[in-house]
Design an enzyme around this catalytic site. Sequence first.
Site, PDB file in Angstrom:
ATOM      1  N   HIS A  30       0.862  -1.182   0.000  1.00 52.82           N
ATOM      2  CA  HIS A  30       0.000   0.000   0.000  1.00 52.82           C
ATOM      3  C   HIS A  30       0.896   1.230   0.000  1.00 52.82           C
ATOM      4  CE1 HIS A  30       1.078   0.137   4.199  1.00 52.82           C
ATOM      5  NE2 HIS A  30       0.560  -1.068   4.383  1.00 52.82           N
ATOM      6  N   GLY A  32       1.937   3.109   2.184  1.00 49.49           N
ATOM      7  CA  GLY A  32       2.967   3.146   3.236  1.00 49.49           C
ATOM      8  C   GLY A  32       4.252   2.480   2.763  1.00 49.49           C
ATOM      9  N   HIS A  33       4.118   1.302   2.132  1.00 54.37           N
ATOM     10  CA  HIS A  33       5.315   0.613   1.623  1.00 54.37           C
ATOM     11  C   HIS A  33       5.976   1.445   0.523  1.00 54.37           C
ATOM     12  CE1 HIS A  33       2.823  -2.998   2.902  1.00 54.37           C
ATOM     13  NE2 HIS A  33       3.967  -3.236   3.521  1.00 54.37           N
ATOM     14  N   GLY A 149       9.069   0.743   8.312  1.00 55.39           N
ATOM     15  CA  GLY A 149       8.032   1.704   8.683  1.00 55.39           C
ATOM     16  C   GLY A 149       7.924   1.861  10.202  1.00 55.39           C
ATOM     17  N   LYS A 150       7.631   3.095  10.624  1.00 53.01           N
ATOM     18  CA  LYS A 150       7.445   3.340  12.061  1.00 53.01           C
ATOM     19  C   LYS A 150       6.124   2.775  12.564  1.00 53.01           C
ATOM     20  CE  LYS A 150      10.013   7.611  12.811  1.00 53.01           C
ATOM     21  NZ  LYS A 150       9.867   8.983  13.341  1.00 53.01           N
ATOM     22  N   LYS A 151       5.249   2.367  11.656  1.00 53.30           N
ATOM     23  CA  LYS A 151       3.988   1.790  12.135  1.00 53.30           C
ATOM     24  C   LYS A 151       4.281   0.576  13.012  1.00 53.30           C
ATOM     25  CE  LYS A 151      -0.291  -0.203  10.995  1.00 53.30           C
ATOM     26  NZ  LYS A 151       0.203  -1.589  10.992  1.00 53.30           N
ATOM     27  N   GLN A 155       9.140  -3.204  16.179  1.00 52.03           N
ATOM     28  CA  GLN A 155       9.944  -3.954  15.201  1.00 52.03           C
ATOM     29  C   GLN A 155      11.145  -3.126  14.753  1.00 52.03           C
ATOM     30  OE1 GLN A 155       8.393  -6.402  11.734  1.00 52.03           O
ATOM     31  NE2 GLN A 155       8.759  -4.494  10.646  1.00 52.03           N
TER      32      GLN A 155
HETATM   33  O1  PAF Z   1       7.108  -5.524   8.576  1.00 50.95           O
HETATM   34  C1  PAF Z   1       7.029  -6.529   7.837  1.00 50.95           C
HETATM   35  O2  PAF Z   1       6.368  -6.513   6.783  1.00 50.95           O
HETATM   36  C2  PAF Z   1       7.740  -7.811   8.252  1.00 50.95           C
HETATM   37  O3  PAF Z   1       7.736  -7.970   9.632  1.00 50.95           O
HETATM   38  C3  PAF Z   1       9.177  -7.891   7.694  1.00 50.95           C
HETATM   39  C4  PAF Z   1      10.044  -6.807   8.262  1.00 50.95           C
HETATM   40  C5  PAF Z   1       9.151  -7.795   6.185  1.00 50.95           C
HETATM   41  C6  PAF Z   1       9.796  -9.238   8.088  1.00 50.95           C
HETATM   42  O4  PAF Z   1       9.067 -10.305   7.573  1.00 50.95           O
END
Ligand code: PAF
Length: 283
Positions: A30, A32-33, A149-151, A155
Amino acid sequence: MQVVHTIAELRQLLARFDAPAFVPTMGNLHAGHLALVRQAKPLGDVTVASIFVNRLQFLPHEDFDTYPRTLQADCEQLAAHGCDVVFAPSETELYPQPQTFKVHAPAALGDLLEGHFRPGFFTGVSTVVMKLFQIVFGQSKGQGHAVFGKKDYQQLMVIRQMVRQFALPLSIHGGEIERAEDGLALSSRNGYLSTSERAEAVQLSLALKTLAAGVLGGEHNLAALEQHAMAALAQRGWAVDYLTVRRRDDLQAPGTPDFQPGQLVALGAAKIGQTRLIDNLEF
Ligand code: PAF
């Protein structure tokens, strides 16, 4: 743009570049990516995106099987946004044997919030990201760059710590959250929402705004603010995992001296119907 499915093809392609800029994804892209890809583009001499739905980061009852796989549409969007290379391995390509060597996030960061409600999630994420980093940057001569992403706030922090502690020659960049017009954070899982759930979904970001406004308004009883915010969402029919205010630098609960502008983040995770959404707000 080239789309490759094997590690060997990717390594061959990247051999002539010094410093890839990398955006790992699970596809179903989307805006965001695509913003992350735009951010990555000027950072390196080749822009690489991966598309891989990583079984290791899903719990048995979660949506691994139904997670939308939309490779062709994803590739069209990536090409339109100037991505140079897409790495879309099969599961047997990335995990030819069961992946029994794993990377574990430190408990103080990895076992709270998302790690508490999705045990093993950060092990799955860290393991696949470490592996993707080896594949994408293993032969690069210059400084590599990766954008997350910061969302997925926690992570991003886990990956930053992993890169620091393993002394990987990489810079990790955080991309701002992209939101729909009403304020809902964009997510591949928004596609699971029914029309009425989609209308309701914005309440998660509103709850975070209310939490932040409470703190900024001088309320320092965080437990009371958080309880109130969670009860209000629950009353609207949400199953709330957490709504909480944390320090930005380690995601621990802030003490009163930490209540400085720019130090805090409100984070939330809650289910509306069958769909679990997460969001956060730095303030
Ligand atoms: O954020 C994501 O889409 C996933 O956690 C990632 C970083 C691609 C790892 O599978």
